[in-house]
Write an enzyme that holds these catalytic residues in place. Structure first.
Site, mmCIF file in Angstrom:
data_model
loop_
_atom_site.group_PDB
_atom_site.id
_atom_site.type_symbol
_atom_site.label_atom_id
_atom_site.label_comp_id
_atom_site.label_asym_id
_atom_site.label_seq_id
_atom_site.Cartn_x
_atom_site.Cartn_y
_atom_site.Cartn_z
ATOM 1 N N ARG A 40 0.809 -1.232 0.000
ATOM 2 C CA ARG A 40 0.000 0.000 0.000
ATOM 3 C C ARG A 40 0.838 1.276 0.000
ATOM 4 O O ARG A 40 0.413 2.307 0.512
ATOM 5 C CB ARG A 40 -0.966 0.037 1.201
ATOM 6 C CG ARG A 40 -2.106 -0.960 1.118
ATOM 7 C CD ARG A 40 -3.155 -0.517 0.122
ATOM 8 N NE ARG A 40 -4.303 -1.405 0.148
ATOM 9 C CZ ARG A 40 -5.411 -1.169 0.824
ATOM 10 N NH1 ARG A 40 -5.532 -0.074 1.519
ATOM 11 N NH2 ARG A 40 -6.393 -2.029 0.779
ATOM 12 N N ARG A 44 -2.372 7.248 0.471
ATOM 13 C CA ARG A 44 -2.557 8.524 1.182
ATOM 14 C C ARG A 44 -1.382 8.979 2.046
ATOM 15 O O ARG A 44 -1.353 10.117 2.484
ATOM 16 C CB ARG A 44 -3.832 8.460 2.032
ATOM 17 C CG ARG A 44 -5.033 8.996 1.261
ATOM 18 C CD ARG A 44 -6.314 8.794 2.025
ATOM 19 N NE ARG A 44 -6.707 7.385 1.994
ATOM 20 C CZ ARG A 44 -7.744 6.891 2.657
ATOM 21 N NH1 ARG A 44 -8.466 7.667 3.426
ATOM 22 N NH2 ARG A 44 -8.057 5.619 2.554
ATOM 23 N N ARG A 53 -5.349 12.270 -6.205
ATOM 24 C CA ARG A 53 -6.639 11.678 -5.856
ATOM 25 C C ARG A 53 -7.759 12.726 -5.863
ATOM 26 O O ARG A 53 -8.905 12.419 -6.209
ATOM 27 C CB ARG A 53 -6.522 11.038 -4.463
ATOM 28 C CG ARG A 53 -7.791 10.483 -3.844
ATOM 29 C CD ARG A 53 -8.191 9.162 -4.482
ATOM 30 N NE ARG A 53 -9.321 8.549 -3.810
ATOM 31 C CZ ARG A 53 -10.582 8.910 -4.011
ATOM 32 N NH1 ARG A 53 -10.879 9.890 -4.844
ATOM 33 N NH2 ARG A 53 -11.557 8.275 -3.366
ATOM 34 N N ASP A 90 -6.816 -2.402 -7.445
ATOM 35 C CA ASP A 90 -7.359 -3.039 -6.243
ATOM 36 C C ASP A 90 -7.694 -4.487 -6.563
ATOM 37 O O ASP A 90 -7.935 -4.827 -7.727
ATOM 38 C CB ASP A 90 -8.614 -2.312 -5.753
ATOM 39 C CG ASP A 90 -8.918 -2.670 -4.303
ATOM 40 O OD1 ASP A 90 -8.414 -1.990 -3.411
ATOM 41 O OD2 ASP A 90 -9.626 -3.674 -4.072
ATOM 42 N N TYR A 168 -15.211 -11.709 -0.376
ATOM 43 C CA TYR A 168 -15.884 -10.448 -0.730
ATOM 44 C C TYR A 168 -17.150 -10.690 -1.551
ATOM 45 O O TYR A 168 -18.161 -10.015 -1.374
ATOM 46 C CB TYR A 168 -14.929 -9.529 -1.509
ATOM 47 C CG TYR A 168 -13.973 -8.779 -0.606
ATOM 48 C CD1 TYR A 168 -14.420 -7.738 0.203
ATOM 49 C CD2 TYR A 168 -12.628 -9.117 -0.556
ATOM 50 C CE1 TYR A 168 -13.548 -7.057 1.033
ATOM 51 C CE2 TYR A 168 -11.748 -8.436 0.268
ATOM 52 C CZ TYR A 168 -12.218 -7.408 1.063
ATOM 53 O OH TYR A 168 -11.357 -6.736 1.893
HETATM 54 O O1 1CP Z 1 0.300 0.587 -3.136
HETATM 55 C C1 1CP Z 1 -0.281 -0.485 -3.312
HETATM 56 O O2 1CP Z 1 -0.102 -1.456 -2.542
HETATM 57 C C2 1CP Z 1 -1.157 -0.671 -4.541
HETATM 58 C C3 1CP Z 1 -2.545 -0.392 -4.342
HETATM 59 C C4 1CP Z 1 -3.521 -1.339 -3.659
HETATM 60 C C5 1CP Z 1 -3.424 -2.709 -3.335
HETATM 61 C C6 1CP Z 1 -2.234 -3.660 -3.510
HETATM 62 C C7 1CP Z 1 -4.805 -0.910 -3.268
HETATM 63 C C8 1CP Z 1 -5.318 0.456 -3.431
HETATM 64 N N1 1CP Z 1 -5.488 -1.996 -2.806
HETATM 65 C C9 1CP Z 1 -4.674 -3.104 -2.805
HETATM 66 C C10 1CP Z 1 -5.002 -4.483 -2.411
HETATM 67 C C11 1CP Z 1 -6.205 -4.744 -1.578
HETATM 68 N N2 1CP Z 1 -7.437 -4.163 -1.660
HETATM 69 C C12 1CP Z 1 -6.295 -5.747 -0.592
HETATM 70 C C13 1CP Z 1 -5.171 -6.708 -0.270
HETATM 71 C C14 1CP Z 1 -4.201 -6.141 0.673
HETATM 72 C C15 1CP Z 1 -4.718 -5.964 2.091
HETATM 73 O O3 1CP Z 1 -4.975 -6.966 2.768
HETATM 74 O O4 1CP Z 1 -4.840 -4.794 2.502
HETATM 75 C C16 1CP Z 1 -7.578 -5.725 -0.039
HETATM 76 C C17 1CP Z 1 -8.139 -6.600 1.059
HETATM 77 C C18 1CP Z 1 -8.305 -4.710 -0.715
HETATM 78 C C19 1CP Z 1 -9.715 -4.320 -0.520
HETATM 79 C C20 1CP Z 1 -9.830 -2.902 -0.107
HETATM 80 N N3 1CP Z 1 -9.692 -1.852 -0.966
HETATM 81 C C21 1CP Z 1 -10.003 -2.399 1.178
HETATM 82 C C22 1CP Z 1 -10.110 -3.250 2.458
HETATM 83 C C23 1CP Z 1 -11.492 -3.299 2.946
HETATM 84 C C24 1CP Z 1 -11.701 -4.347 4.028
HETATM 85 O O5 1CP Z 1 -12.443 -5.268 3.758
HETATM 86 O O6 1CP Z 1 -11.076 -4.242 5.083
HETATM 87 C C25 1CP Z 1 -10.024 -0.990 1.091
HETATM 88 C C26 1CP Z 1 -10.256 0.006 2.184
HETATM 89 C C27 1CP Z 1 -9.802 -0.663 -0.270
HETATM 90 C C28 1CP Z 1 -9.671 0.697 -0.864
HETATM 91 C C29 1CP Z 1 -8.362 1.061 -1.420
HETATM 92 N N4 1CP Z 1 -7.543 0.246 -2.194
HETATM 93 C C30 1CP Z 1 -6.416 0.932 -2.563
HETATM 94 C C31 1CP Z 1 -6.535 2.266 -2.016
HETATM 95 C C32 1CP Z 1 -5.535 3.365 -2.221
HETATM 96 C C33 1CP Z 1 -7.752 2.320 -1.305
HETATM 97 C C34 1CP Z 1 -8.349 3.531 -0.595
HETATM 98 C C35 1CP Z 1 -9.392 4.161 -1.443
HETATM 99 C C36 1CP Z 1 -9.332 5.639 -1.541
HETATM 100 O O7 1CP Z 1 -8.253 6.264 -1.698
HETATM 101 O O8 1CP Z 1 -10.416 6.220 -1.496
#
Ligand code: 1CP
Length: 360
Positions: A40, A44, A53, A90, A168
């Site tokens: 990640r 942010r 963003r 994502d 999911y």
């Molecule tokens: O920098 C990086 O790593 C690349 C971007 C990236 C990656 C690898 C994002 C952007 N998401 C992910 C993978 C991801 N997404 C996972 C696997 C990793 C982990 O366990 O955290 C999972 C579970 C998600 C699903 C997801 N997307 C969640 C989790 C929700 C939950 O169930 O707890 C969330 C909050 C997101 C949103 C998201 N994904 C990425 C960003 C930058 C964001 C935030 C959105 C925004 O900026 O509004």
């Protein structure tokens, strides 16, 4: 003629990389220090990301705009000096491509208005190549990222692991207990396997196209691995991870199964090169169970980065010492969005100062 801009798959073109530390460790070759990147990292924590963003109303439009996604991908390389970029996308783009639309709710996370409940729902899903080709915007973002990176560091492609994607699709969001998804495995195992196979077929086609678009290494995120009992992880997760790893012989692969300390022996037998570890797993515990042939990635507690500089440096050095060689420095999960940028930089700089020759 430069090969960096070749339209050929990275593996086929030879792909000139100025910093290939990550790939060398994944392949088991010696290095002076471990490579470092953060899960990640494109997000942010970076002021540049927040500015980019703000041009978009919603996350999904951002992800589907390849120029912006490529810019977000490269920002951490410029700002933090990490040894790898990870494509900005994502894991939930896969269920969407299979026909299950999601919304990303600001500061809350994803929500699927419709979920998978019965056989007809699984039968209606698109899968394999037909689903993967709908993710053309990710492939375009990968190609653009490769151009901007111009060989500075490797580019990591990724996907969710089948069990986590199923979770999911059945729950409709994250969950405290994942009891709906886990119930499906007990109540309708054949339906669960049918769904997992469709997700797997799609993920294979999707990742093959990521490699063709330039991904140098692939990571599978099994974020909800730790929700399953060991026997179910062996039945409903490992065989699908095995299929995916077998289908992608040309690039190194990382399997990050969060919370799955109990499955380390099984993960150690997968045809992948790197095992990702969360911060609950002591390095020696993981090494004893995965054998000598894998690289290990992780696993500093992301909350360490809220500490003062000395504490961050000390904890990072202690982690590096415990892992020894064949290690990719990272956190044990994604960096939290409110982490101070200075803390992240201390972590990266501390790893970059490490020298195996001097320390070990
Ligand atoms: O920098 C990086 O790593 C690349 C971007 C990236 C990656 C690898 C994002 C952007 N998401 C992910 C993978 C991801 N997404 C996972 C696997 C990793 C982990 O366990 O955290 C999972 C579970 C998600 C699903 C997801 N997307 C969640 C989790 C929700 C939950 O169930 O707890 C969330 C909050 C997101 C949103 C998201 N994904 C990425 C960003 C930058 C964001 C935030 C959105 C925004 O900026 O509004």
């Amino acid at each position: 003629m430069s090969k960096v801009f070749s339209a050929q798959p990275a593996a086929a073109s030879g792909d000139i990389l100025h910093n290939d530390l990550l790939l060398r460790v994944a392949r088991g070759e010696p290095t002076d220090r471990p490579p470092v990147w953060l899960m990640r990292q494109a997000g942010r924590i970076l002021p540049q990301y927040r500015a980019l963003r703000s041009n978009f109303q919603d996350f999904k439009t951002f992800v589907k705009t390849p120029e912006a996604a490529a810019e977000a991908t490269v920002q951490p390389v410029d700002e933090l000096g990490v040894d790898a970029a990870i494509i900005f996308s994502d894991i939930l783009v896969v269920p969407e491509a299979m026909g299950l639309n999601y919304e990303m709710i600001e500061a809350k996370g994803p929500r699927f208005p419709e979920v998978i409940e019965k056989k007809a729902d699984v039968d209606a899903l698109i899968s394999g190549e037909n689903a993967a080709e709908r993710l053309y915007y990710v492939f375009e973002a990968l190609r653009l990222s490769k151009q901007i990176l111009a060989g500075r560091v490797p580019l990591i492609g990724f996907a969710g692991a089948p069990w986590t994607i199923l979770a999911y699709m059945v729950e409709g969001s994250g969950s405290k207990t994942f009891s709906r998804a886990r119930r499906l495995l007990y109540a309708e195992p054949a339906l669960a396997h049918n769904l997992l196979q469709k997700i797997t077929d799609t993920t294979i086609a999707y990742l093959q196209r990521q490699v063709a678009a330039g991904a140098n290494l692939l990571q599978l995120f099994d974020s909800w691995a730790g929700e399953l009992p060991p026997a179910h992880y062996r039945t409903f997760a490992v065989p699908y991870l095995q299929q995916i790893c077998e289908a992608l012989p040309d690039v190194p692969k990382t399997v990050f199964a969060k919370g799955a300390w109990f499955a380390l022996e099984d993960l150690g037998e997968l045809p992948c090169e790197v095992i990702g570890l969360d911060w609950n797993i002591p390095p020696a515990f993981a090494r004893a169970r995965t054998g000598e042939s894998k690289a290990l990635q992780g696993n500093l507690d992301p909350c360490t980065l809220y500490a003062d500089e000395k504490t961050i440096a000390d904890e990072t050095n202690e982690m590096l010492r415990q892992f020894g060689r064949r290690h990719i420095a990272n956190l044990g999960h994604g960096v939290y969005p409110d982490t101070p940028l200075e803390g992240v930089k201390v972590f990266v700089e501390t790893v970059k100062k490490w020298n195996y020759g001097k320390q070990v």
